[in-house]
Design an enzyme around this catalytic site. Structure first.
Site, PDB file in Angstrom:
ATOM      1  N   ASP A  82       0.993  -1.431   0.362  1.00 21.12           N
ATOM      2  CA  ASP A  82      -0.318  -0.130   0.181  1.00 21.12           C
ATOM      3  C   ASP A  82       1.171   1.359  -0.126  1.00 21.12           C
ATOM      4  O   ASP A  82       1.891   1.349   0.761  1.00 21.12           O
ATOM      5  CB  ASP A  82      -0.841  -0.016   0.930  1.00 21.12           C
ATOM      6  CG  ASP A  82      -1.926   1.140   1.195  1.00 21.12           C
ATOM      7  OD1 ASP A  82      -3.297   0.671   0.528  1.00 21.12           O
ATOM      8  OD2 ASP A  82      -1.366   2.316   2.164  1.00 21.12           O
TER       9      ASP A  82
ATOM     10  N   ASP B  29      -2.985   9.446  -9.592  1.00 19.65           N
ATOM     11  CA  ASP B  29      -3.128   8.391 -10.450  1.00 19.65           C
ATOM     12  C   ASP B  29      -1.525   8.515 -11.796  1.00 19.65           C
ATOM     13  O   ASP B  29      -1.802   7.228 -11.847  1.00 19.65           O
ATOM     14  CB  ASP B  29      -3.832   8.741 -11.747  1.00 19.65           C
ATOM     15  CG  ASP B  29      -5.599   9.207 -11.588  1.00 19.65           C
ATOM     16  OD1 ASP B  29      -6.132   8.027  -9.906  1.00 19.65           O
ATOM     17  OD2 ASP B  29      -6.490   9.709 -11.723  1.00 19.65           O
TER      18      ASP B  29
ATOM     19  N   ASP C  22      11.318 -12.430 -11.507  1.00 22.55           N
ATOM     20  CA  ASP C  22      11.348 -13.585 -12.753  1.00 22.55           C
ATOM     21  C   ASP C  22       9.997 -14.501 -11.528  1.00 22.55           C
ATOM     22  O   ASP C  22      10.882 -15.333 -10.915  1.00 22.55           O
ATOM     23  CB  ASP C  22      11.184 -14.436 -14.050  1.00 22.55           C
ATOM     24  CG  ASP C  22      12.163 -13.194 -14.393  1.00 22.55           C
ATOM     25  OD1 ASP C  22      11.634 -12.114 -15.108  1.00 22.55           O
ATOM     26  OD2 ASP C  22      13.014 -13.628 -14.944  1.00 22.55           O
TER      27      ASP C  22
ATOM     28  N   GLU D 147      -5.320   2.090  -3.889  1.00 17.00           N
ATOM     29  CA  GLU D 147      -3.850   2.048  -3.438  1.00 17.00           C
ATOM     30  C   GLU D 147      -3.112   1.130  -3.744  1.00 17.00           C
ATOM     31  O   GLU D 147      -1.901   1.013  -3.091  1.00 17.00           O
ATOM     32  CB  GLU D 147      -3.289   4.106  -2.962  1.00 17.00           C
ATOM     33  CG  GLU D 147      -3.296   3.340  -1.486  1.00 17.00           C
ATOM     34  CD  GLU D 147      -4.668   4.193  -1.122  1.00 17.00           C
ATOM     35  OE1 GLU D 147      -4.917   3.780   0.399  1.00 17.00           O
ATOM     36  OE2 GLU D 147      -6.004   4.207  -2.242  1.00 17.00           O
TER      37      GLU D 147
ATOM     38  N   ARG E  14      11.190  -1.890  -1.743  1.00 13.32           N
ATOM     39  CA  ARG E  14      10.523  -0.624  -0.212  1.00 13.32           C
ATOM     40  C   ARG E  14      11.709   0.562  -1.100  1.00 13.32           C
ATOM     41  O   ARG E  14      11.496   1.446  -0.258  1.00 13.32           O
ATOM     42  CB  ARG E  14      10.207  -1.166   0.705  1.00 13.32           C
ATOM     43  CG  ARG E  14      10.121   0.300   1.870  1.00 13.32           C
ATOM     44  CD  ARG E  14       9.756  -0.468   3.350  1.00 13.32           C
ATOM     45  NE  ARG E  14      11.194  -1.195   3.982  1.00 13.32           N
ATOM     46  CZ  ARG E  14      12.243  -0.575   3.128  1.00 13.32           C
ATOM     47  NH1 ARG E  14      11.819   0.909   3.780  1.00 13.32           N
ATOM     48  NH2 ARG E  14      13.284  -0.721   4.118  1.00 13.32           N
TER      49      ARG E  14
END
Length: 418
Positions: free
Chosen positions: A281, A298, A314, A324, A346
């Site tokens: 999130d 957006d 992969d 979101e 992150r």
């Protein structure tokens, strides 16, 4: 072209006639060598019986006619590119053969004995009859010269037998007449047989051409059907892709997520191994919308999907869960492996530049990771990942939290936009 149109109108079987004419020309060409070689043999038989100057005169005339025949046939073969060319040279070939027939029949006079010799005359007559039989076969293809051929060949022999023949010669004349009648019937029937054969050949050729054309058309239709099938298959695949894609971000939507969750759950039961998923999130996303507008929000969502998709290894897939929130599925990773992978992403996102936001703005993410055991309900897995996400928010955001590390459920729930 006008002559060809006239020919087609006057004779509907002009192609068959042209083939028979070619057969006639080929047969005439094949007869030249045996005819030229047989004349010395005939001269050898007549030597000592007939006048030498007559024999030389006959052989000279005969070889001259054969030489003319060679030239005409060579021209005919050089220009045999169209049926009209065959008809153009056919009269010259026919005239040469009629002249040759006249000389063969006239050899009875040229080779006539100086002194009467019935045995020699009968031998000469048999020789001429044999030559006539061979020429009948050769000329059977062209029915328009049969009468001329018979008359040219037998005019002098019959006249000679009627004019000076005795009883033996008259009996021979009777045999020749019977022989001529049988040959006439044979030639007429053989010509029709040849014509029917050529007509059958053309019919077979036309049938083969039609079969080839049908085969080509069927192949083209098959190729067209295959192309249409592939296009339809691609259109269906594209339609299914559009149905399972998020209109804003372009990643998979919840419909695709539910399908993949069921698939991975079934595979987990079959293999007996666990797998992992995560809910991530955007932190403080409501402030982005309130401060910079929904268009900027957006744009941030689109960039998030692009950045995370490039950084994911992969085998991992990203889905938009709602607002979101996004779900990452890792069918071949354990909980700790997925957490470490997302923690690296992150950290990179925390220092990334977001085009729709000021350069000083730091946009971070939080995520909850859960290990899904074989037979565990996918909704329960999503709920556990959601709780881990709330725990990450509760602990200060910009972090990854594992569901297995949760001791108790956080008492306070944060809104998804916080």
């Amino acid at each position: 072209m006008k002559r060809l149109a006239y020919l087609q109108q006057q004779n509907p079987h002009w192609r068959e006639e042209a083939d028979l004419t070619r057969y006639f020309v080929d047969a005439a060409h094949a007869s030249i060598a045996p005819a030229v070689c047989s004349t010395p043999l005939l001269a050898w038989i007549a030597y000592g019986e007939a006048s030498l100057w007559r024999m030389l005169c006959w052989m000279g005339l005969f070889w001259l006619v054969e030489w003319r025949l060679i030239l005409v046939i060579r021209q005919c073969r050089q220009h045999d590119t169209h049926p009209l060319s065959v008809y153009q040279y056919y009269p010259a070939v026919r005239d040469c053969l009629l002249a040759s027939s006249l000389l063969w029949g006239g050899c009875i006079w040229f080779m006539a004995p100086v002194q009467p010799d019935p045995a020699y005359q009968m031998l000469l007559l048999l020789w001429v009859a044999g030559i006539f039989a061979l020429l009948c076969i050769m000329m059977a293809a062209c029915r328009d010269i049969h009468v001329l051929f018979f008359a040219a060949f037998w005019a002098f022999p019959v006249f000679s037998l009627l004019n000076g023949g005795k009883r033996l010669e008259l009996l021979a004349l009777l045999g020749v007449s019977i022989y001529l009648l049988s040959q006439w019937r044979f030639v007429r029937g053989f010509q029709q047989t040849l014509f029917d054969t050529v007509q059958l050949k053309h019919a077979n050729q036309n049938m083969m051409d039609k079969l080839v054309e049908m085969h080509v058309q069927a192949t083209m239709q098959r190729v067209s059907l295959e192309e249409n099938r592939q296009a339809l298959q691609m259109a269906v695949a594209e339609g299914e892709r559009l149905l399972e894609c998020d209109a804003l971000t372009g990643c998979f939507n919840q419909r695709a997520l539910r399908r993949q969750l069921d698939k991975y759950a079934a595979d987990s039961i079959a293999s007996g191994s666990s797998w992992s998923l995560s809910i991530l999130d955007l932190d403080h996303f409501k402030q982005v919308n309130d401060t910079f507008g929904h268009q900027a929000g957006d744009a941030v969502l689109e960039q998030l999907v692009q950045k995370v998709s490039q950084l994911l290894p992969d085998g991992l897939q990203m889905f938009r869960y709602g607002g979101e929130e996004f779900v990452v599925l890792a069918p071949a990773m354990q909980e700790a492996e997925l957490a470490a992978c997302l923690d690296g992403i992150r950290q990179q996102l925390a220092v990334s530049r977001w085009e729709a936001l000021p350069a000083s703005w730091q946009q971070t993410i939080s995520a909850g990771v859960v290990a899904c055991q074989p037979g565990e309900q996918v909704n329960h897995c999503l709920q556990q990942a959601d709780l881990a996400l709330y725990a990450a928010k509760h602990r200060g955001r910009n972090r990854i939290c594992l569901a297995s590390d949760l001791v108790d459920v956080p008492l306070k729930r944060f809104s998804h936009s916080s």
